[in-house]
Design a protein around this motif. Sequence first.
Motif, PDB file in Angstrom:
ATOM      1  N   THR A  11      59.962  43.542  24.860  1.00 24.94           N
ATOM      2  CA  THR A  11      60.887  44.308  23.941  1.00 24.94           C
ATOM      3  C   THR A  11      62.310  43.671  24.306  1.00 24.94           C
ATOM      4  OG1 THR A  11      60.966  46.258  25.466  1.00 24.94           O
ATOM      5  CG2 THR A  11      59.479  46.275  23.498  1.00 24.94           C
ATOM      6  N   HIS A  12      62.017  43.109  25.399  1.00 27.35           N
ATOM      7  CA  HIS A  12      63.639  42.598  25.714  1.00 27.35           C
ATOM      8  C   HIS A  12      63.799  41.031  25.202  1.00 27.35           C
ATOM      9  CE1 HIS A  12      60.758  40.417  28.540  1.00 27.35           C
ATOM     10  NE2 HIS A  12      61.573  39.617  28.551  1.00 27.35           N
TER      11      HIS A  12
ATOM     12  N   PHE B 287      62.780  45.515  34.719  1.00 27.16           N
ATOM     13  CA  PHE B 287      62.290  46.726  35.051  1.00 27.16           C
ATOM     14  C   PHE B 287      61.100  47.192  34.295  1.00 27.16           C
ATOM     15  CE2 PHE B 287      62.737  51.504  34.171  1.00 27.16           C
ATOM     16  CZ  PHE B 287      62.573  51.703  35.619  1.00 27.16           C
ATOM     17  N   LEU B 288      61.402  46.965  32.745  1.00 28.73           N
ATOM     18  CA  LEU B 288      60.471  47.612  31.667  1.00 28.73           C
ATOM     19  C   LEU B 288      59.020  46.794  32.090  1.00 28.73           C
ATOM     20  CD1 LEU B 288      62.476  47.738  28.744  1.00 28.73           C
ATOM     21  CD2 LEU B 288      61.743  49.400  29.892  1.00 28.73           C
ATOM     22  N   ARG B 289      59.001  45.329  32.199  1.00 30.33           N
ATOM     23  CA  ARG B 289      57.864  44.902  32.523  1.00 30.33           C
ATOM     24  C   ARG B 289      57.162  45.270  33.687  1.00 30.33           C
ATOM     25  NH1 ARG B 289      57.356  38.350  32.048  1.00 30.33           N
ATOM     26  NH2 ARG B 289      58.243  39.003  29.792  1.00 30.33           N
ATOM     27  N   ALA B 290      58.104  45.387  34.900  1.00 31.86           N
ATOM     28  CA  ALA B 290      57.510  45.892  36.195  1.00 31.86           C
ATOM     29  C   ALA B 290      56.688  47.284  36.200  1.00 31.86           C
ATOM     30  CB  ALA B 290      58.788  46.157  37.286  1.00 31.86           C
TER      31      ALA B 290
ATOM     32  N   SER C  62      59.687  40.726  38.232  1.00 35.49           N
ATOM     33  CA  SER C  62      58.954  41.906  37.752  1.00 35.49           C
ATOM     34  C   SER C  62      57.554  42.003  38.320  1.00 35.49           C
ATOM     35  CB  SER C  62      58.692  41.748  36.136  1.00 35.49           C
ATOM     36  OG  SER C  62      57.899  40.808  35.855  1.00 35.49           O
ATOM     37  N   GLY C  63      56.861  41.085  38.704  1.00 25.33           N
ATOM     38  CA  GLY C  63      55.887  41.146  39.739  1.00 25.33           C
ATOM     39  C   GLY C  63      56.250  41.635  41.209  1.00 25.33           C
ATOM     40  N   PHE C  64      57.439  41.115  41.525  1.00 27.36           N
ATOM     41  CA  PHE C  64      57.870  41.554  42.932  1.00 27.36           C
ATOM     42  C   PHE C  64      58.074  43.065  43.016  1.00 27.36           C
ATOM     43  CE2 PHE C  64      61.695  42.593  45.437  1.00 27.36           C
ATOM     44  CZ  PHE C  64      61.244  42.614  46.849  1.00 27.36           C
TER      45      PHE C  64
END
Length: 406
Positions: free
Chosen positions: A64-65, A87-90, A119-121
């Motif tokens: 959504t970003h 943040f949203l993906r994380a 985001s993975g981190f």
Amino acid sequence: MKIALISRLLPPSPSGQAMMIHRLLRDVNPANYCLISSQNLGASPNEAHYSQKLPGKYFYLSTTHERAHEHPSPLWRDSVNITLGTFLRARQIARIVRREKCDAVLSCSSGDDLLDVPSGFLASRMARVPFHVYLFDTYAHMWIQPRTRFIGERLEPLIVKRADGVITTNEFVRDLLRRRYGVESAVIHNPCDLSAYEEIPEPPEGIGDEVRIVFTGAVYDAHYGAFRNLMAAIGLLDRPGVKAHIYTAQPPAFLEEKGVRGPVVFHEHQTVFAMPAIQRGADVLFLPLAFATPYPELIKVSSPSKVGEYLAARRPILVHAPPDSFIATYFREHACGLVVDEDDPRALARGLERLLDDADLRRTLSRNAWERARVDFSLAAAQAKFAELFGLGAREHVGSSAGQSS
């Protein structure tokens, strides 16, 4: 151990990175990994062209970003978009990691999606599991736009220094990370299934009147200048039968607009399974990287997925790339290809003429190429190293294991 692998480019995507992921995981028990991507290919009609879908579970993230590298905007807005998108993906990734009971997160860097790594981190910290990063190129160099590159240059050390493990595709990137951050990394060269090349009969020795200079793969702005040099170099030869044969998905009209025109035959994209025979049938394999591009640092560390394939084909390889690039250095040091590292069609013509006239040189280069394929690009060795890094134990045939695609 179970890992959550994050990459926008997953099998059967038409990309070198997706093929590398498929090769590394195809014999791993699917209960030991899941795959997470921001791109849902669905049931790709071109699946047979690239690789089969892996048997592990696939998860697709909602996006959504706004993507900073696609929509020019003020730097402050890019920074906000990147922070919010990360943040949203994380959060989505962390939920998957917990639900699937994954023991580690592995993010694969990709210029197609710059948020996979941060985001993975962040997701690994939310889920309280170790974080690993697979750098198919250095993360900072993937931020092509100068306007936002400084963001990548600041994110890279924050993430790489805190990663529990780092994988790179060549020694150039390994040494660069060691110098910059004091970080050690494991090198896994982009692997090649050597058995597919051993099955192809040896082509006739010698050069005939018709000479096939073969390139396989995508052609884009990392290549245009090198191809223009090749077209000019062929024109300088006193050999009317010499032609470049390009197997690519890019439309011929588009490439001609970029100056790739003249003594060239364009072929439609062929399946990955047809590549061994095409490459083995070449008189010369052309491995180019352009000398003038928007991203010289990325060119320097680039390790194209076709390198192992070209070496395994045991045909003379003509490398045309900047002198400080990984591929020019590798082929020069191991004498497994003829390197022309001058941005000059006349120098390229001299190199090509030498290859065509010197049978002993062709035999030596081809013999050395096969040796390097066995030493550095063997699929079995890459799979074993990957399994060892993540404690996956002995490889198993996927058909003998539980786990289904979703």
